[in-house]
Structures are given as C-alpha cells and as structure tokens.
Design a protein around this motif. Structure first.
Motif, PDB file in Angstrom:
ATOM      1  N   UNK A 211       0.935  -1.248   0.097  1.00  0.00           N
ATOM      2  CA  UNK A 211      -0.011  -0.056   0.023  1.00  0.00           C
ATOM      3  C   UNK A 211       0.827   1.239  -0.044  1.00  0.00           C
ATOM      4  N   UNK A 212       0.657   2.124  -1.038  1.00  0.00           N
ATOM      5  CA  UNK A 212       1.551   3.469  -0.964  1.00  0.00           C
ATOM      6  C   UNK A 212       0.722   4.610  -0.750  1.00  0.00           C
ATOM      7  N   UNK A 213       1.304   5.407   0.141  1.00  0.00           N
ATOM      8  CA  UNK A 213       0.609   6.529   0.779  1.00  0.00           C
ATOM      9  C   UNK A 213       1.374   7.735   0.146  1.00  0.00           C
ATOM     10  N   UNK A 214       0.866   8.877   0.076  1.00  0.00           N
ATOM     11  CA  UNK A 214       1.310  10.259  -0.373  1.00  0.00           C
ATOM     12  C   UNK A 214       0.273  11.206  -0.001  1.00  0.00           C
ATOM     13  N   UNK A 215       0.996  12.266   0.795  1.00  0.00           N
ATOM     14  CA  UNK A 215       0.136  13.379   1.405  1.00  0.00           C
ATOM     15  C   UNK A 215      -1.257  12.701   1.971  1.00  0.00           C
ATOM     16  N   UNK A 216      -0.875  11.612   2.909  1.00  0.00           N
ATOM     17  CA  UNK A 216      -2.206  11.189   3.628  1.00  0.00           C
ATOM     18  C   UNK A 216      -3.140  10.585   2.875  1.00  0.00           C
ATOM     19  N   UNK A 217      -2.724  10.080   1.599  1.00  0.00           N
ATOM     20  CA  UNK A 217      -3.909   9.401   0.797  1.00  0.00           C
ATOM     21  C   UNK A 217      -3.103   8.079   0.210  1.00  0.00           C
ATOM     22  N   UNK A 218      -3.898   6.988  -0.027  1.00  0.00           N
ATOM     23  CA  UNK A 218      -3.495   5.767  -0.704  1.00  0.00           C
ATOM     24  C   UNK A 218      -3.232   6.029  -2.218  1.00  0.00           C
ATOM     25  N   UNK A 219      -2.462   6.067  -2.684  1.00  0.00           N
ATOM     26  CA  UNK A 219      -2.236   6.128  -4.096  1.00  0.00           C
ATOM     27  C   UNK A 219      -2.122   4.721  -4.847  1.00  0.00           C
ATOM     28  N   UNK A 220      -1.722   3.747  -4.106  1.00  0.00           N
ATOM     29  CA  UNK A 220      -1.766   2.321  -4.766  1.00  0.00           C
ATOM     30  C   UNK A 220      -1.827   1.306  -3.735  1.00  0.00           C
ATOM     31  N   UNK A 221      -2.644   0.146  -4.018  1.00  0.00           N
ATOM     32  CA  UNK A 221      -2.708  -0.665  -3.127  1.00  0.00           C
ATOM     33  C   UNK A 221      -2.704  -2.152  -4.015  1.00  0.00           C
ATOM     34  N   UNK A 222      -1.721  -2.999  -4.223  1.00  0.00           N
ATOM     35  CA  UNK A 222      -1.379  -3.974  -5.056  1.00  0.00           C
ATOM     36  C   UNK A 222      -1.177  -5.352  -4.140  1.00  0.00           C
ATOM     37  N   UNK A 223      -1.706  -6.351  -4.831  1.00  0.00           N
ATOM     38  CA  UNK A 223      -1.409  -7.691  -4.286  1.00  0.00           C
ATOM     39  C   UNK A 223      -0.093  -8.139  -4.973  1.00  0.00           C
ATOM     40  N   UNK A 224       0.868  -8.485  -4.306  1.00  0.00           N
ATOM     41  CA  UNK A 224       1.911  -8.833  -5.117  1.00  0.00           C
ATOM     42  C   UNK A 224       2.405 -10.474  -4.711  1.00  0.00           C
ATOM     43  N   UNK A 225       3.165 -11.084  -5.491  1.00  0.00           N
ATOM     44  CA  UNK A 225       3.715 -12.307  -5.089  1.00  0.00           C
ATOM     45  C   UNK A 225       4.245 -12.522  -3.917  1.00  0.00           C
ATOM     46  N   UNK A 226       4.083 -13.023  -3.055  1.00  0.00           N
ATOM     47  CA  UNK A 226       4.946 -13.189  -1.772  1.00  0.00           C
ATOM     48  C   UNK A 226       6.062 -14.113  -2.059  1.00  0.00           C
TER      49      UNK A 226
END
Ligand SMILES: Nc1ncnc2c1ncn2[C@@H]1O[C@H](COP(=O)(O)OP(=O)(O)OP(=O)(O)O)[C@@H](O)[C@H]1O
Ligand SMILES: [Mg+2]
Length: 227
Positions: A211-226
C-alpha cells in the motif's frame, strides 16, 4: 480484521494544521502481510499509530476485530493493545542494562502473568526467534539484528494476532534485514497478521500486499507475489 473507514488525522502544530491522513479507507484481512510505503511525511507512522491504538483518528472510524476503537475507554483500549498487538520499532527500543530474557518478559509483567510462566514464555519466544541461548545477554552485547530479534520476541510473547512494525529493518545491514524479514514472513505463515512500514523496495518484496501513501492518501494498493 483491520478496518479504517474514512480515517482523517489532523495535527495542530502551533498555528498550522497538518492533515497527516486524509479520509483513508483500508481493510486488512487476518493473516495478511502488508507493506506500507511512501515518502517521508506521507503519513505512514501516523497510520501505524492509529492501527496500533496509540492514537485516535480526528475523523472516521477504526475497527479492530469489529470493535470501534474510538468508542473504547482508555483501559479497554490499553487492554486491546496489549492483547492483540505486538509492536516492533526501527530503534529496537530494548531497555538497556536489562537482559534479553527480562526485556521479553516485561509485557507479561504488565499483563499480570506469574513469574514462572513469564520465564517459560520468554524463553519460548527467544527460541522462536533463534536466540534461545542469549536470554542472559544484555542488549549492548547483541548485534543490531539480534537486538531486533529480541524485540520481535518481546512483541510475540503476549501471543498477539497482529504485529505492527515501523521500519523494522531501518537500522540493519542487508544480511540482518533479510534475516528479520524471513522471520516476519515465518510468523505471518503461522497465522499472524503483519503490517510493516518500509522505505526499502527490497523489504517490500517480502510482503503479499503493498500500500503506497502520498500526502495522507492511498495512491496504490497492490497484491504482489509473496516469496
Ligand atoms: N505530533 C505531531 N504534531 C504535528 N505534526 C505531526 C505530528 N506527527 C506527525 N506530524 C506531521 O504529519 C505528517 C505525517 O507524518 P508521519 O510521521 O506520519 O510521516 P511518515 O510517513 O511516517 O514519515 P517518515 O518516513 O519520515 O517517518 C508530517 O507532515 C508530519 O510533520
Ligand atoms: Mg515515520
């Protein structure tokens, strides 16, 4: 399960208001391994403090296992925090001149667990992180990676359902980083939810979700291969 529902956090810094989180929605299922990423000041630690019940949203709701955290009284909140959450910090936060075993035992002292059971459980947690023979060692006699493993043992000893880690590898070299991440992956494999903050792409590759945050907002949310 973790549910942030339109969570906003505003800090008052003198005359200025800082909107550290801005109407963030986030659900984390039990058993997930999530890395929270984002530039400095993007709100990662603020989010972690809220997830860890160390701070409350200014607006919105945080539900932990169905309970609306904002509606709990301070003693119930402390109880929930101690029972459900294990914290790991960048700077290890071990108590100096206090043995590894004693550091690991401390959360159980606060939980009112008797001395014998404390010793047994602390030793079990140290074994779990591969430091079964270092119980008597003082923090300054341990390497950074070992100190962080003691801190993880301390986070585990209360048998929390969730581990929250704010830059757990921030002070470690790459070998110790890999060791700590493998340990967190292993603990996640035995059913604990892990949410960690990191600046490092390498660390995020161990996660199942980024989950990526920028300026207090989520900008991306990716399920990735563990791995
Ligand atoms: N107690 C506080 N009082 C006032 N402002 C604060 C407080 N804590 C954080 N902030 C502000 O909120 C914003 C988000 O801070 P936060 O610590 O969550 O960022 P972060 O993503 O963890 O950054 P870093 O990667 O540097 O640790 C920043 O602008 C910060 O200055
Ligand atoms: Mg931070």
């Amino acid at each position: 399960m973790i549910e942030l529902d339109a969570v906003t956090k505003v800090y008052q810094a003198g005359a200025v208001q800082v909107r550290a989180l801005d109407a963030v929605d986030l659900t984390v299922d039990d058993g997930d391994l999530v890395a929270i990423m984002g530039p400095s000041g993007s709100g990662k630690s603020t989010m972690m403090n809220i997830l860890g019940c160390l701070d409350l949203p200014t607006q919105g709701h945080y539900r932990l296992d169905g309970a609306d955290v904002g509606l709990l009284r301070e003693n119930r909140l402390a109880d929930l925090r101690n029972r459900s959450i294990g914290f790991v910090f960048q700077s290890f936060n071990l108590i100096p001149r206090t043995s590894a075993a004693r550091n690991v035992e401390l959360p159980l002292v606060y939980a009112g667990v008797g001395r014998r059971e404390r010793r047994t459980r602390a030793l079990g947690a140290l074994e779990r992180v591969g430091l079964g023979d270092r119980g008597p060692s003082m923090p300054n006699e341990l390497s950074g990676g070992q100190q962080q493993r003691v801190a993880i043992a301390r986070a585990l000893v209360t048998r929390p359902t969730m581990i929250l880690a704010d830059e757990p590898t921030g002070n470690l070299d790459s070998a110790s980083t890999a060791e700590i991440m493998r340990l967190l992956v292993e603990l996640n494999g035995t059913g604990r939810t892990v949410v960690l903050i990191t600046h490092e792409d390498e660390v995020a590759t161990y996660a199942k979700r980024v989950v990526r945050l920028r300026d207090g907002r989520i900008t991306s949310d990716d399920r990735v291969g563990a791995r």
